[in-house]
Design an enzyme around this catalytic site. Sequence first.
Site, PDB file in Angstrom:
ATOM      1  N   SER A 172      -8.627 -24.558 -17.373  1.00  0.00           N
ATOM      2  CA  SER A 172      -9.996 -24.409 -16.861  1.00  0.00           C
ATOM      3  C   SER A 172     -10.955 -24.950 -17.918  1.00  0.00           C
ATOM      4  CB  SER A 172     -10.268 -22.911 -16.649  1.00  0.00           C
ATOM      5  OG  SER A 172     -11.640 -22.663 -16.480  1.00  0.00           O
ATOM      6  N   TYR A 185     -10.750 -13.827 -19.197  1.00  0.00           N
ATOM      7  CA  TYR A 185     -10.403 -15.107 -18.549  1.00  0.00           C
ATOM      8  C   TYR A 185     -10.438 -16.250 -19.569  1.00  0.00           C
ATOM      9  CZ  TYR A 185     -10.436 -18.835 -15.013  1.00  0.00           C
ATOM     10  OH  TYR A 185     -10.121 -19.945 -14.247  1.00  0.00           O
TER      11      TYR A 185
END
Length: 238
Positions: A172, A185
């Site tokens: 990501s 995250y």
Amino acid sequence: MHVVLDIIVLLGKLIFFYFEALFRKIVPPSKKSVRGKVVVITGGAGGLGRCLALKFAGLGAKVAVWDINKSLNENTAMNISSLGGKAKAIVCDVTDRQSVRNAASLTRSELGEVDIIVNNAGIMPCRRLLDLSEEEIKRTININTTSHFWTVREFLPHMLAQNEGHIVTVASMASKAGIPLLTDYCASKHGAYGFAEAVKAEMHMLGSKNIHNTTICPMQINTNLVTCLGDRIDYRNR
Ligand SMILES: NC(=O)c1ccc[n+]([C@@H]2O[C@H](COP(=O)([O-])OP(=O)(O)OC[C@H]3O[C@@H](n4cnc5c(N)ncnc54)[C@H](O)[C@@H]3O)[C@@H](O)[C@H]2O)c1
């Protein structure tokens, strides 16, 4: 003196990479065929995993979709079959070592040895650091990072024996930055990115030139991971 040398080297590299990129734009590298290859995609029940499964199957690959969501995962496999592709839906919790072993064994017996693994399953709780429970933190790290150890260790021995394979990591842009409300995250995606880089370096050290690594760092894609973000974040207490 060293500074001047460093600047000259940096400028040299910049010019080289610029022309390399220009050359690649004009003469793109030949695309590798995945026809007949066996591909495992984790998190194949929805979002990006489902799209990748359909795309791989459309290109002639045999696809094993692994997910904890049995019904949606079967739906992905059914869609592929109805379009004439080959797919197998397997229930797997990627955080559970035994579940990964069972899924790998079922994949091998149904589709054959695995050529490509796509570590895609992921979650993003979106909570303030102090509001995250210990369990939530561990779960994010387990799904988004630690599971990559289990899947890669399952298929790497065969890839090494064949000196062929491809490991794809869905990381990501959160692998590259720190974002508020995403401490778990971001940490997990930095971990996934680092894991992939280290595997790449290790393959290089072992001389396994045909075991490739691709890490993708998407910004934002309209999937379940982000569509209900507004509902999950309590903006009043941010
Ligand atoms: N959507 C985005 O904007 C975006 C941006 C950057 C990176 N990503 C990454 O892309 C990947 C796919 O995300 P998405 O957007 O398709 O999300 P999604 O929520 O649509 O899909 C994630 C899938 O992972 C599965 N999953 C969750 N826990 C699992 C477990 N323990 N075992 C097996 N499967 C499990 C879910 O059931 C779901 O099907 C994730 O790694 C995510 O971090 C997404």
